[in-house]
Motif scaffolding. Structure first.
Motif, short mmCIF file in Angstrom:
data_model
loop_
_atom_site.label_atom_id
_atom_site.label_comp_id
_atom_site.label_asym_id
_atom_site.label_seq_id
_atom_site.Cartn_x
_atom_site.Cartn_y
_atom_site.Cartn_z
N LEU A 41 0.86 -1.18 0.00
CA LEU A 41 0.00 0.00 0.00
C LEU A 41 0.89 1.23 0.00
CD1 LEU A 41 -2.60 -1.12 2.69
CD2 LEU A 41 -2.71 -1.42 0.20
N ARG A 42 0.68 2.13 -0.95
CA ARG A 42 1.54 3.31 -1.10
C ARG A 42 0.69 4.57 -0.99
NH1 ARG A 42 4.80 3.14 -6.40
NH2 ARG A 42 2.70 3.32 -7.26
N ILE A 43 1.16 5.51 -0.15
CA ILE A 43 0.47 6.80 -0.03
C ILE A 43 1.21 7.84 -0.86
CG2 ILE A 43 -0.53 6.22 2.21
CD1 ILE A 43 1.61 8.08 3.50
N CYS A 44 0.68 9.05 -0.89
CA CYS A 44 1.18 10.12 -1.75
C CYS A 44 2.66 10.44 -1.54
CB CYS A 44 0.34 11.37 -1.59
SG CYS A 44 0.27 11.99 0.10
N SER A 45 3.18 10.22 -0.35
CA SER A 45 4.58 10.52 -0.07
C SER A 45 5.53 9.48 -0.67
CB SER A 45 4.82 10.55 1.44
OG SER A 45 4.65 9.25 1.98
N LEU A 81 -11.66 5.56 1.56
CA LEU A 81 -10.37 5.23 0.97
C LEU A 81 -10.53 4.89 -0.50
CD1 LEU A 81 -10.45 3.95 4.08
CD2 LEU A 81 -8.08 3.55 3.49
N VAL A 82 -9.63 5.42 -1.33
CA VAL A 82 -9.62 5.11 -2.75
C VAL A 82 -8.33 4.35 -3.04
CG1 VAL A 82 -9.58 6.03 -5.10
CG2 VAL A 82 -10.96 7.16 -3.33
N PHE A 83 -8.48 3.18 -3.65
CA PHE A 83 -7.35 2.31 -4.00
C PHE A 83 -7.22 2.28 -5.51
CE2 PHE A 83 -8.95 0.93 0.04
CZ PHE A 83 -7.82 0.61 0.77
N THR A 90 1.26 -3.33 -6.12
CA THR A 90 1.11 -2.05 -5.45
C THR A 90 -0.28 -1.45 -5.65
OG1 THR A 90 3.46 -1.59 -5.71
CG2 THR A 90 2.05 0.29 -5.24
N PHE A 91 -0.85 -1.01 -4.54
CA PHE A 91 -2.09 -0.25 -4.53
C PHE A 91 -1.76 1.15 -4.04
CE2 PHE A 91 -3.60 -4.54 -4.25
CZ PHE A 91 -4.85 -4.57 -4.86
N ASP A 92 -2.05 2.17 -4.83
CA ASP A 92 -1.91 3.55 -4.37
C ASP A 92 -3.18 3.88 -3.59
OD1 ASP A 92 0.63 4.33 -5.46
OD2 ASP A 92 -0.32 4.21 -7.43
N VAL A 93 -3.01 4.50 -2.43
CA VAL A 93 -4.14 4.75 -1.53
C VAL A 93 -4.27 6.24 -1.25
CG1 VAL A 93 -5.19 4.18 0.69
CG2 VAL A 93 -3.67 2.51 -0.42
#
Length: 123
Positions: A41-45, A81-83, A90-93
């Motif tokens: 799971l990957r966030i904006c950073s 949450l949007v995946f 990888t899922f961008d969250v």
């Protein structure tokens, strides 16, 4: 493992608890052939968390590792949450709060499009 989607596929889920998260049934059904057992799971950073993707009674859940992700981001029930999944693991969250605005961690300047970072976890 099947082929990757030609474009990124996404789904949303409203958080009910922080122990696990069920993936949208239609999304899981459509991409079941390419869903990984171990996901990132990957966030904006760009920061990532490893989670297991487990099938339980025909549904797919983020399980082991999900609680750490939810705790580190201080997720709350009713967060939206949007995946986004582009194949691979990888899922961008993106996380939205009950104020309908995207939550961006204070400690990640790279997430903020404004010069000022907001401490959304304290709202």
């Amino acid at each position: 493992m099947g082929r990757s989607p030609k474009m990124k596929a996404s789904f949303f889920q409203i958080l009910i608890n922080t122990l696990s998260l069920r993936l949208c049934r239609n999304f899981a059904r459509k991409y079941r052939e390419i869903l990984p057992e171990n996901a990132e799971l990957r966030i904006c950073s760009g920061e990532t968390w490893d989670v297991e993707l487990t099938q339980i009674d025909g549904d797919h859940y983020f399980t082991a590792g999900w609680s750490k992700f939810a705790g580190d981001l201080e997720l709350r029930p009713t967060d939206f949450l949007v995946f986004t999944f582009g194949g691979g693991s990888t899922f961008d969250v993106s996380v939205y709060g009950n104020d309908c605005c995207e939550k961006k961690p204070l400690y990640h300047d790279s997430c903020s499009s404004d010069e000022q970072a907001y401490d959304f976890f304290r709202l």
